[in-house]
Scaffold this motif. Structure first.
Motif, mmCIF file in Angstrom:
data_model
loop_
_atom_site.group_PDB
_atom_site.id
_atom_site.type_symbol
_atom_site.label_atom_id
_atom_site.label_comp_id
_atom_site.label_asym_id
_atom_site.label_seq_id
_atom_site.Cartn_x
_atom_site.Cartn_y
_atom_site.Cartn_z
ATOM 1 N N ARG A 180 0.635 -1.084 0.034
ATOM 2 C CA ARG A 180 0.093 -0.066 -0.042
ATOM 3 C C ARG A 180 0.922 1.174 -0.022
ATOM 4 O O ARG A 180 0.604 2.217 -0.821
ATOM 5 C CB ARG A 180 -1.041 0.075 1.284
ATOM 6 C CG ARG A 180 -1.819 1.223 1.564
ATOM 7 C CD ARG A 180 -2.648 1.703 0.016
ATOM 8 N NE ARG A 180 -3.553 0.312 0.087
ATOM 9 C CZ ARG A 180 -4.746 0.166 0.496
ATOM 10 N NH1 ARG A 180 -5.132 1.347 1.521
ATOM 11 N NH2 ARG A 180 -5.487 -0.759 0.397
ATOM 12 N N GLU A 181 1.896 1.290 0.701
ATOM 13 C CA GLU A 181 2.835 2.408 0.772
ATOM 14 C C GLU A 181 3.671 2.732 -0.531
ATOM 15 O O GLU A 181 3.598 3.784 -1.092
ATOM 16 C CB GLU A 181 3.945 2.190 2.089
ATOM 17 C CG GLU A 181 3.429 2.399 3.459
ATOM 18 C CD GLU A 181 4.368 1.930 4.530
ATOM 19 O OE1 GLU A 181 5.498 1.576 4.108
ATOM 20 O OE2 GLU A 181 4.113 2.264 5.346
ATOM 21 N N ALA A 182 4.003 1.615 -1.090
ATOM 22 C CA ALA A 182 4.519 1.682 -2.314
ATOM 23 C C ALA A 182 3.569 2.200 -3.478
ATOM 24 O O ALA A 182 3.899 2.951 -4.331
ATOM 25 C CB ALA A 182 5.042 0.400 -3.009
ATOM 26 N N ASN A 183 2.557 1.768 -3.565
ATOM 27 C CA ASN A 183 1.437 2.299 -4.262
ATOM 28 C C ASN A 183 0.908 3.723 -4.015
ATOM 29 O O ASN A 183 0.691 4.487 -5.167
ATOM 30 C CB ASN A 183 -0.071 1.338 -4.385
ATOM 31 C CG ASN A 183 0.410 0.037 -4.911
ATOM 32 O OD1 ASN A 183 1.299 -0.386 -5.627
ATOM 33 N ND2 ASN A 183 -0.638 -1.091 -4.512
ATOM 34 N N THR A 184 0.809 3.938 -3.031
ATOM 35 C CA THR A 184 0.652 5.580 -2.601
ATOM 36 C C THR A 184 1.856 6.221 -3.116
ATOM 37 O O THR A 184 1.576 7.188 -3.725
ATOM 38 C CB THR A 184 0.571 5.476 -1.219
ATOM 39 O OG1 THR A 184 -0.561 4.867 -0.800
ATOM 40 C CG2 THR A 184 0.300 7.002 -0.894
ATOM 41 N N ALA A 185 3.024 5.810 -2.848
ATOM 42 C CA ALA A 185 4.124 6.828 -3.527
ATOM 43 C C ALA A 185 4.252 6.700 -4.910
ATOM 44 O O ALA A 185 4.499 8.005 -5.581
ATOM 45 C CB ALA A 185 5.566 6.063 -3.036
ATOM 46 N N LEU A 186 3.667 5.723 -5.490
ATOM 47 C CA LEU A 186 3.573 5.545 -7.084
ATOM 48 C C LEU A 186 2.566 6.699 -7.654
ATOM 49 O O LEU A 186 2.853 7.544 -8.560
ATOM 50 C CB LEU A 186 3.012 4.335 -7.568
ATOM 51 C CG LEU A 186 4.174 3.253 -7.828
ATOM 52 C CD1 LEU A 186 3.386 2.030 -8.365
ATOM 53 C CD2 LEU A 186 5.007 3.583 -9.040
ATOM 54 N N ILE A 187 1.528 6.784 -6.848
ATOM 55 C CA ILE A 187 0.544 7.739 -7.219
ATOM 56 C C ILE A 187 0.807 9.480 -6.849
ATOM 57 O O ILE A 187 0.681 10.234 -7.835
ATOM 58 C CB ILE A 187 -0.850 7.512 -6.728
ATOM 59 C CG1 ILE A 187 -1.441 6.244 -7.154
ATOM 60 C CG2 ILE A 187 -1.846 8.803 -6.584
ATOM 61 C CD1 ILE A 187 -2.676 5.438 -6.691
ATOM 62 N N VAL A 188 1.400 9.353 -5.531
ATOM 63 C CA VAL A 188 2.007 10.814 -5.300
ATOM 64 C C VAL A 188 3.099 11.159 -6.431
ATOM 65 O O VAL A 188 2.902 12.080 -6.740
ATOM 66 C CB VAL A 188 2.449 10.727 -3.886
ATOM 67 C CG1 VAL A 188 3.038 12.352 -3.504
ATOM 68 C CG2 VAL A 188 1.278 10.589 -3.097
ATOM 69 N N ASN A 189 3.831 10.540 -6.919
ATOM 70 C CA ASN A 189 5.208 10.834 -7.589
ATOM 71 C C ASN A 189 4.671 11.042 -8.960
ATOM 72 O O ASN A 189 5.193 11.859 -9.531
ATOM 73 C CB ASN A 189 6.342 9.692 -7.575
ATOM 74 C CG ASN A 189 6.714 9.664 -6.244
ATOM 75 O OD1 ASN A 189 7.044 10.582 -5.626
ATOM 76 N ND2 ASN A 189 7.497 8.227 -6.166
ATOM 77 N N ALA A 190 3.502 10.359 -9.390
ATOM 78 C CA ALA A 190 3.047 10.730 -10.876
ATOM 79 C C ALA A 190 2.393 12.071 -10.848
ATOM 80 O O ALA A 190 2.622 12.808 -11.753
ATOM 81 C CB ALA A 190 2.186 9.324 -11.057
#
Length: 396
Positions: free
Chosen positions: A13-23
């Protein structure tokens, strides 16, 4: 179906959240459908994480439309703070304040004396940043970070210059640490042409391409390289330093200590010196303006400079095979007087690619590219999903 352990679920979940925020940070704003494409996550996962980020105040959503259909635009919340982008030029200092939606809220410039000392420049940066924050009604603790662009090779892991002599008085200094202590905020130091490449790849003509080269043709000449959508500075930060490629073995001594570098032939000082007998004492801005207006002598030296830059650039493009080259800096303001001979020399000296011919374009952001790149570098280096980062010298 087996379930992931709780710890693994949290990490995912943290990795997916970071993906979205970074995009969202990279592009300034995307619809949820675009986020699905940019991250490779499922629509349901994107929707769930966007709702969580909205509740926690990291992102905002607003209705929009794409191809006639209603959609939700996701942008970073203004309350996540501002960042500063700084470019230290040969004669000027420029500072931008902007938010995570890539909106510039303040823009200030001031002249710099020749051979400007580091302490004086950093003092001026600190004063400008504080004044500009006050102007927009923000506090220093709302500043997420500061990106600084310098006209010299930078080791992004330390924020130090990696080649002596190019920016006199700045050698052997941890510039990011010194600046960070002045303001108590994270500082990220990079080469100015690298920042121009980042800006063009994020907001400019190179946005649709994974591999691109940005050329800054100004008081000196440099190039920034994007490979696979990521900035490539090389080991120690000297990738793209075309201004220090030798073009005249019997030429003038360069600041780097070698003879006949590109900068000694097409740099501002060289162009002004070549016109002194025919035109008297001109400023670099005079040369640009007169060349654009059709003055034969000024147009000649700018045309020759374009041809020489194109010949050197051909070697770089042969090595990295970019899909597009964008050209910024003051010389690019001369339009085809500079760009046409550059293109011709590039085509003549680089191996032609019939499958994917290389595009050459003036930078969409023009002379704003480096400052916007510095701002983007600070924004993209900020972690909004975890605790605040400590002050550090720089990162690639």
């Amino acid at each position: 179906m087996s379930r992931l352990p709780a710890g693994s679920q949290t990490s995912l979940r943290e990795a997916n959240t970071a993906l979205i925020v970074n995009a969202v940070k990279q592009f300034g704003g995307l619809t949820q459908v675009e986020l699905t494409g940019a991250t490779g996550l499922s629509p349901a996962t994107v929707s769930t994480i966007v709702k969580e980020l909205t509740r926690s105040g990291v992102v905002d959503t607003r209705p929009t439309s794409r191809s006639g259909r209603r959609a939700q635009m996701v942008t970073l919340a203004r309350r996540t703070g501002l960042a500063a982008g700084v470019v230290v030029g040969d004669r000027t200092l420029r500072v931008l304040l902007g938010d995570f939606g890539h909106e510039v809220v303040a823009d200030r410039s001031m002249p710099l004396p020749p051979e400007h000392p580091m302490d004086t420049v950093l003092d001026r940066i600190a004063l400008l940043v504080v004044d500009m924050l006050e102007l927009v009604g923000s506090e220093l603790d709302e500043l997420a970070g500061i990106g600084i662009g310098l006209p010299a090779p930078v080791d992004a892991s330390t924020g130090m210059l990696s080649v002596r002599g190019i920016l006199r008085g700045w050698d052997s200094e941890h510039i990011g640490d010194v600046m960070g202590k002045r303001l108590g905020r994270p500082v990220y130091v990079q080469n100015d042409a690298n920042l121009g490449a980042l800006a063009e790849a994020t907001l400019g003509h190179a946005r649709e391409y994974a591999d691109s080269v940005y050329v800054r043709a100004s008081y000196g000449t440099g190039a920034g390289i994007m490979l696979g959508g990521r900035l490539h500075g090389g080991y120690g930060g000297t990738a793209g330093e075309i201004g220090h490629v030798q073009v005249d073995p019997l030429g003038q001594i360069c600041r780097c200590g070698r003879r006949g570098c590109l900068d000694t032939v097409v740099g501002a000082e060289a162009l002004m010196a070549s016109l002194q007998i025919s035109h008297g004492r001109l400023t670099f801005r005079d040369v640009i303006t007169r060349a654009s207006d059709g003055d034969p002598g000024c147009a000649r030296v700018v045309t020759d400079a374009g041809r020489t830059v194109g010949r050197v650039l051909a070697g770089l493009c042969q090595a990295v095979n970019p899909q597009i080259v964008t050209v910024g800096g003051e010389l690019a303001e001369c339009g085809d007087v500079f760009l046409l001979p550059l293109r011709e020399a590039l085509v003549e000296h680089a191996l032609p690619n019939q499958i994917a011919p290389m595009e050459v374009s003036p930078a969409r952001l023009g002379t704003d590219a480096e400052a916007m790149g510095a701002l983007l570098h600070a924004l993209q280096s900020t972690d909004l999903t975890g605790p605040p980062e400590p002050t550090r010298g720089g990162r690639g």
